[in-house]
Design an enzyme around this catalytic site. Structure first.
Site, PDB file in Angstrom:
ATOM      1  N   TYR A 137       8.826  -0.204  -0.653  1.00  0.00           N
ATOM      2  CA  TYR A 137       7.997  -1.359  -0.286  1.00  0.00           C
ATOM      3  C   TYR A 137       8.666  -2.708  -0.549  1.00  0.00           C
ATOM      4  O   TYR A 137       8.088  -3.746  -0.262  1.00  0.00           O
ATOM      5  CB  TYR A 137       6.651  -1.298  -1.026  1.00  0.00           C
ATOM      6  CG  TYR A 137       5.665  -0.373  -0.359  1.00  0.00           C
ATOM      7  CD1 TYR A 137       5.871   1.011  -0.377  1.00  0.00           C
ATOM      8  CD2 TYR A 137       4.536  -0.856   0.293  1.00  0.00           C
ATOM      9  CE1 TYR A 137       4.980   1.871   0.247  1.00  0.00           C
ATOM     10  CE2 TYR A 137       3.640  -0.004   0.921  1.00  0.00           C
ATOM     11  CZ  TYR A 137       3.864   1.353   0.883  1.00  0.00           C
ATOM     12  OH  TYR A 137       2.976   2.202   1.498  1.00  0.00           O
ATOM     13  N   LYS A 188      11.130  13.494  -5.189  1.00  0.00           N
ATOM     14  CA  LYS A 188      11.882  14.368  -4.284  1.00  0.00           C
ATOM     15  C   LYS A 188      13.332  14.333  -4.744  1.00  0.00           C
ATOM     16  O   LYS A 188      14.241  14.009  -3.980  1.00  0.00           O
ATOM     17  CB  LYS A 188      11.683  13.834  -2.853  1.00  0.00           C
ATOM     18  CG  LYS A 188      12.197  14.706  -1.762  1.00  0.00           C
ATOM     19  CD  LYS A 188      11.443  16.024  -1.569  1.00  0.00           C
ATOM     20  CE  LYS A 188      12.166  16.877  -0.543  1.00  0.00           C
ATOM     21  NZ  LYS A 188      11.766  18.283  -0.560  1.00  0.00           N
ATOM     22  N   ASP A 221       6.569  17.493  -1.867  1.00  0.00           N
ATOM     23  CA  ASP A 221       6.072  18.398  -0.808  1.00  0.00           C
ATOM     24  C   ASP A 221       5.228  19.508  -1.427  1.00  0.00           C
ATOM     25  O   ASP A 221       4.144  19.845  -0.932  1.00  0.00           O
ATOM     26  CB  ASP A 221       7.233  18.950   0.052  1.00  0.00           C
ATOM     27  CG  ASP A 221       8.409  19.482  -0.755  1.00  0.00           C
ATOM     28  OD1 ASP A 221       8.430  19.296  -1.987  1.00  0.00           O
ATOM     29  OD2 ASP A 221       9.312  20.078  -0.141  1.00  0.00           O
ATOM     30  N   ASP A 245       1.465   6.324  -1.827  1.00  0.00           N
ATOM     31  CA  ASP A 245       0.663   5.916  -0.666  1.00  0.00           C
ATOM     32  C   ASP A 245       0.183   7.154   0.086  1.00  0.00           C
ATOM     33  O   ASP A 245      -0.992   7.264   0.449  1.00  0.00           O
ATOM     34  CB  ASP A 245       1.510   5.028   0.255  1.00  0.00           C
ATOM     35  CG  ASP A 245       0.740   4.609   1.485  1.00  0.00           C
ATOM     36  OD1 ASP A 245      -0.436   4.198   1.324  1.00  0.00           O
ATOM     37  OD2 ASP A 245       1.277   4.692   2.601  1.00  0.00           O
ATOM     38  N   ASP A 249      -3.992   9.209   0.069  1.00  0.00           N
ATOM     39  CA  ASP A 249      -4.876   9.468   1.215  1.00  0.00           C
ATOM     40  C   ASP A 249      -5.351  10.922   1.179  1.00  0.00           C
ATOM     41  O   ASP A 249      -6.517  11.218   1.461  1.00  0.00           O
ATOM     42  CB  ASP A 249      -4.160   9.197   2.549  1.00  0.00           C
ATOM     43  CG  ASP A 249      -4.416   7.788   3.077  1.00  0.00           C
ATOM     44  OD1 ASP A 249      -4.617   6.872   2.240  1.00  0.00           O
ATOM     45  OD2 ASP A 249      -4.427   7.595   4.309  1.00  0.00           O
TER      46      ASP A 249
HETATM   47  C1  IPM Z   1      -2.715   1.289   0.907  1.00  0.00           C
HETATM   48  C2  IPM Z   1      -2.374   0.867   2.314  1.00  0.00           C
HETATM   49  C3  IPM Z   1      -1.261  -0.189   2.277  1.00  0.00           C
HETATM   50  C4  IPM Z   1      -0.047   0.463   1.660  1.00  0.00           C
HETATM   51  C5  IPM Z   1      -0.942  -0.810   3.644  1.00  0.00           C
HETATM   52  C6  IPM Z   1      -2.167  -1.457   4.252  1.00  0.00           C
HETATM   53  C7  IPM Z   1       0.186  -1.805   3.557  1.00  0.00           C
HETATM   54  O1  IPM Z   1      -2.035   1.970   3.089  1.00  0.00           O
HETATM   55  O2  IPM Z   1      -3.138   0.442   0.109  1.00  0.00           O
HETATM   56  O3  IPM Z   1      -2.583   2.475   0.595  1.00  0.00           O
HETATM   57  O4  IPM Z   1       0.782   1.062   2.371  1.00  0.00           O
HETATM   58  O5  IPM Z   1       0.113   0.355   0.451  1.00  0.00           O
HETATM   59 MN    MN Z   2      -2.261   3.877   2.075  1.00  0.00          MN
END
Ligand code: IPM
Ligand code: MN
Length: 351
Positions: A137, A188, A221, A245, A249
């Site tokens: 990032y 990884k 993974d 990240d 999710d």
């Molecule tokens: C998160 C989001 C952000 C990230 C995006 C919106 C830049 O996906 O907060 O997880 O990648 O960190």
């Molecule tokens: Mn995210």
């Protein structure tokens, strides 16, 4: 003593879910006399498209010097395809305020929301710490011979000893303070040898300061597979920015979906930023359908950070009660709109 909170609703469904969260926050603030004051900032895509400015000059310093926390909705708008304003504001705050801990709990609030056969609330209850100021990032790299057949793109993945150590240490401290049994570091390092070498050595060194905690390493993974197959094996997971990240999710999906997932971007002892994990969902904006639970649980997390643990628990209970009663939005099987779902939670607050 008053503490100032900056409220940044952002784009898409951000303003609606933040409205619902503010209702709960104001109710708690009044009932418990917490002395919080809220200032709204309209930094978003509309503003950016009008002015070309994401955040006015001096705004970041003002947040850093005057505010205790930032309560943020979501960013993202199809009219800004490169997400420039989102990068300036959200990533800008993460980096410039040095919010190195991305705290993303994964906790199933209701058995019926489990997407995993045979796994319930006792199995899906862990915390992910994502390093939030380094990794892929940092935006280092470049493109050479752009637009030609010989084009080369380089995107660097940066790890510093200081950056890696502080997030790993935070994860161990958290595990110890909250009575968790183990810390799993995931990367990884069978392929990314250099960064991986630094992460693993640092992990082993920090672990020596916490002999009462178990610690183990897992390739990322394999981690995604085990999060689905055997989530009960995890207490605390620590990983880098990009892997964090992705796996958060997946974590959100395990706890009932993006609609209920909360997150904190924290620098201990300094102004910190709290946001639901979901995005701006432009196609649902203004339709009163978005789930406010993630934003409301995010408000609870912010109160906890500000030293109001009781109030945070009261909000979490109210959210869980509303979900268990079926008073939820569509995504969780209910039939309420954003506003009504927020009110159902607010009504259940036992203060
Ligand atoms: C998160 C989001 C952000 C990230 C995006 C919106 C830049 O996906 O907060 O997880 O990648 O960190
Ligand atoms: Mn995210």
């Amino acid at each position: 003593m008053t503490k100032k909170i900056a409220v940044v609703p952002g784009d898409g469904i951000g303003p609606e879910v933040i409205d619902a969260g503010m209702r709960v926050l104001e109710q708690v603030n009044d009932a418990r006399k917490l002395g919080l004051t809220f200032t709204h900032f309209g930094w978003n895509a509309d503003e950016y498209l009008k002015t070309g400015i994401s955040m006015p000059p001096g705004a970041m310093e003002m947040i850093r010097d005057e505010y205790a926390a930032v309560y943020l909705g979501a960013f993202g708008d199809p009219r800004v395809p490169d997400m420039k304003h989102a990068a300036d504001i959200l990533l800008g705050m993460r980096f410039q305020l040095d919010l190195y801990v991305n705290y993303r709990p994964v906790k199933l609030l209701d058995e019926r929301l489990s997407p995993l056969k045979g796994k319930g609330a006792k199995d899906i209850d862990f915390v992910i710490f994502r390093e939030n100021t380094e990794g892929a990032y940092v935006g280092m790299g470049g493109i050479f011979k752009k637009g030609t057949q010989d084009e080369i793109a380089v995107q660097e993945d940066v790890s510093t000893r200081r950056g890696v150590e502080r997030i790993i240490r935070y994860a161990f401290e958290f595990a110890q303070k909250t009575g968790r049994k183990s810390v799993c570091m995931s990367d990884k390092n069978n392929v990314m040898r250099f960064g991986g070498d630094l992460w693993l050595r640092t992990f082993e060194e920090v672990a020596r300061d916490y002999p009462q905690l178990e610690h183990f390493h897992m390739f990322v993974d394999a981690l995604t597979m085990q999060m689905v197959r055997a989530p009960e094996m995890f207490d605390v997971i620590v990983t880098n920015n990009m892997f964090g990240d992705i796996v958060t999710d997946l974590g959100a999906a395990l706890q009932g979906g993006l609609g209920v997932a909360a997150s904190g971007n924290i620098h201990p002892g300094r102004v910190s930023l709290f946001e639901p994990i979901h995005g701006s969902a432009p196609k649902y904006a203004g339709k009163d359908v978005a789930n406010p639970a993630g934003a409301i649980l995010t408000a609870a997390m912010m109160l906890d950070y500000l030293g109001h643990a009781d109030e945070a628990k009261a909000i979490e209970r109210a959210v869980a009660d509303a979900i268990q009663a079926g008073e939820t939005t569509n995504d969780l099987g209910g039939s309420l709109g954003t506003k009504a779902a927020g009110e159902a939670i607010a009504r259940r607050l036992a203060l």
